[in-house]
Design a protein around this motif. Structure first.
Motif, PDB file in Angstrom:
ATOM      1  N   LEU A 168      87.170  26.852  43.870  1.00 33.05           N
ATOM      2  CA  LEU A 168      86.834  28.203  44.316  1.00 33.05           C
ATOM      3  C   LEU A 168      85.558  28.700  43.645  1.00 33.05           C
ATOM      4  O   LEU A 168      84.743  29.377  44.269  1.00 33.05           O
ATOM      5  N   ALA A 169      85.388  28.365  42.373  1.00 36.52           N
ATOM      6  CA  ALA A 169      84.180  28.774  41.659  1.00 36.52           C
ATOM      7  C   ALA A 169      82.941  28.098  42.248  1.00 36.52           C
ATOM      8  O   ALA A 169      81.872  28.706  42.350  1.00 36.52           O
ATOM      9  N   MET A 170      83.095  26.851  42.651  1.00 36.23           N
ATOM     10  CA  MET A 170      81.975  26.138  43.255  1.00 36.23           C
ATOM     11  C   MET A 170      81.630  26.752  44.615  1.00 36.23           C
ATOM     12  O   MET A 170      80.458  26.895  44.964  1.00 36.23           O
ATOM     13  N   ILE A 171      82.664  27.145  45.365  1.00 33.75           N
ATOM     14  CA  ILE A 171      82.419  27.790  46.655  1.00 33.75           C
ATOM     15  C   ILE A 171      81.691  29.112  46.441  1.00 33.75           C
ATOM     16  O   ILE A 171      80.749  29.452  47.156  1.00 33.75           O
ATOM     17  N   ARG A 172      82.124  29.865  45.428  1.00 37.29           N
ATOM     18  CA  ARG A 172      81.483  31.156  45.151  1.00 37.29           C
ATOM     19  C   ARG A 172      80.037  30.968  44.739  1.00 37.29           C
ATOM     20  O   ARG A 172      79.169  31.770  45.080  1.00 37.29           O
ATOM     21  N   ARG A 173      79.746  29.893  44.012  1.00 36.66           N
ATOM     22  CA  ARG A 173      78.369  29.647  43.575  1.00 36.66           C
ATOM     23  C   ARG A 173      77.466  29.385  44.774  1.00 36.66           C
ATOM     24  O   ARG A 173      76.301  29.794  44.793  1.00 36.66           O
ATOM     25  N   ILE A 174      78.007  28.699  45.773  1.00 34.78           N
ATOM     26  CA  ILE A 174      77.244  28.380  46.973  1.00 34.78           C
ATOM     27  C   ILE A 174      77.172  29.574  47.911  1.00 34.78           C
ATOM     28  O   ILE A 174      76.156  29.825  48.554  1.00 34.78           O
ATOM     29  N   ASN A 175      78.276  30.328  47.997  1.00 34.73           N
ATOM     30  CA  ASN A 175      78.369  31.466  48.909  1.00 34.73           C
ATOM     31  C   ASN A 175      78.577  32.732  48.086  1.00 34.73           C
ATOM     32  O   ASN A 175      79.701  33.030  47.673  1.00 34.73           O
ATOM     33  N   SER A 176      77.518  33.480  47.871  1.00 31.44           N
ATOM     34  CA  SER A 176      77.576  34.626  46.968  1.00 31.44           C
ATOM     35  C   SER A 176      78.547  35.702  47.433  1.00 31.44           C
ATOM     36  O   SER A 176      79.072  36.460  46.625  1.00 31.44           O
TER      37      SER A 176
END
Length: 393
Positions: free
Chosen positions: A137-145
């Motif tokens: 989820l953190a990686m997704i958030r990093r890619i999608n602000s």
């Protein structure tokens, strides 16, 4: 005289589950999609379904990958023309599904619009699984602000008074519609609308701009028609499995969700502008949401408590090992715990020989910045190609 064992057979589906599926692949019958506002069942790989509510009017068309796409030699192709066209369209692509929407607003949204995936009850996962999930989820958030998620009601922190006032979040993850849709085509009055069931035309530059700017990158109005689509190679609705995640073996959705159905919704955050939302990042409390549309996804053998259970007939998950969620979850979580402990001990043994033992017990489940940056770079450099995702067997 010995008795000959008879292999178990799959019980036939109730007639209510196969209704309106003439000419479809038989596996498609096992899943069900229901518009929770109208209680209408939406049949994938068919014609677009009309939708009309107080927020917008339009159409929805669901394209689901059926087994014949990957196993043409052993799986009979569907005979229905629209289903054949869907199989041809998805062949050569890795996407497991594509959802297409066409809407014309009846009122102009004033707040950020999100596409959310949610369940009704908090998920029951242990420390290791939750840690690994949090990394993803953190990686997704990093890619999608603009990405937002919540683990839902916390029995230790959420007060009953807050629940009574709808001041809480359900277990969900969501993205701004502008950033989450893989294609958005804006058609002015008098222009020709794109054909649903086919690739929607949008330039790479337009996709990159939307994903970079997120919420507010499109000025919604009541004159234009918006045709959008969302696809993914990560969820197989027929198998009810998560797959194609780099470095992760395919696993049943029931491992995380138990026997809960899944809900896909489009909602607006009320009483806040896009600019203020980006500054404050408020929680998505139920009381603050204006839900435009909500669809329930369920499976006859893997979910319980769904609307489809009452409208189409009882689900039978007792013989499905992937849906025996409590014992399955406890067994696999225990296995993961032991594997993680063994891994930690091996790391400590290796590190002790070099004199650099880590004091962080969660370090083993954290991805490096280099790994995360690589994922982000890959995503930004190829924002519209879903056909290069490596499969993990």
């Amino acid at each position: 005289m010995g008795m000959t064992s008879v292999p178990p057979t799959t019980p036939p589906l109730p007639p209510s589950w196969t209704a309106d599926h003439e000419g479809q692949h038989p596996k498609l019958h096992e899943m069900c999609v229901i518009d929770t506002q109208t209680m209408q069942r939406i049949i994938p790989n068919s014609v677009p379904i009309l939708v009309d509510n107080e927020c917008f009017s339009g159409q929805v068309m669901l394209l689901i990958r059926t087994p014949d796409v990957d196993n043409a030699a052993t799986e009979a192709a569907p005979s229905l023309e629209s289903a054949q066209q869907t199989s041809d369209y998805l062949s050569g692509r890795q996407r497991r599904f594509e959802f297409q929407f066409r809407v014309k607003f009846k009122k102009v949204p004033t707040g950020p619009i999100f596409l959310g995936c949610e369940v009704e009850q908090p998920v029951k996962i242990g420390r290791v699984t939750k840690g690994l999930t949090s990394v993803l989820l953190a990686m997704i958030r990093r890619i999608n602000s603009g990405f937002h998620y919540s683990w839902g009601i916390d029995a230790k922190k959420t007060k009953q008074a807050d629940i009574a006032r709808d001041e809480y979040e359900k277990t969900h993850l969501s993205f701004p519609v502008e950033a989450s849709m893989d294609r958005i085509v804006i058609t002015k009055p008098g222009e020709t609308l794109p054909t649903m069931g086919q690739e929607l035309p949008e330039t790479d530059a337009s996709v990159k701009r939307r994903r970079k700017q997120g919420a507010g990158s499109i000025e919604w109005n009541m004159e234009d028609t918006y045709t959008m689509c969302l696809w993914s190679a990560y969820v197989d609705w027929i198998q009810w499995r998560c797959m194609n995640v780099t470095g992760v073996r395919p696993f049943p959705l029931g491992l995380v969700l138990g026997t809960q159905p899944i809900y896909l919704s489009v909602y607006e955050i009320k009483n806040i502008s896009n600019a203020d939302y980006k500054k404050k990042r408020p929680p998505h409390y139920r009381s603050k949401l204006a839900v435009y549309s909500r669809m329930e996804f369920s499976h006859i053998a893997k979910t319980k408590g769904a609307i489809s259970e009452s409208s189409l007939g009882d689900h039978d998950t007792t013989d499905d090992p992937e849906s025996s969620s409590s014992c399955l979850f406890e067994k696999r979580e225990s296995q993961y715990e032991h594997m993680e402990e063994d891994k930690q001990l091996q790391q400590e043994d290796t590190a002790s020989s070099t004199g650099s033992v880590s004091s962080n017990p969660d370090e083993s489940v954290k991805g490096s910045d280099e790994e995360t940056d690589a994922v982000a770079a890959a995503d930004s450099s190829s924002p519209v190609n879903d056909d290069v995702i490596p499969k993990v067997e």
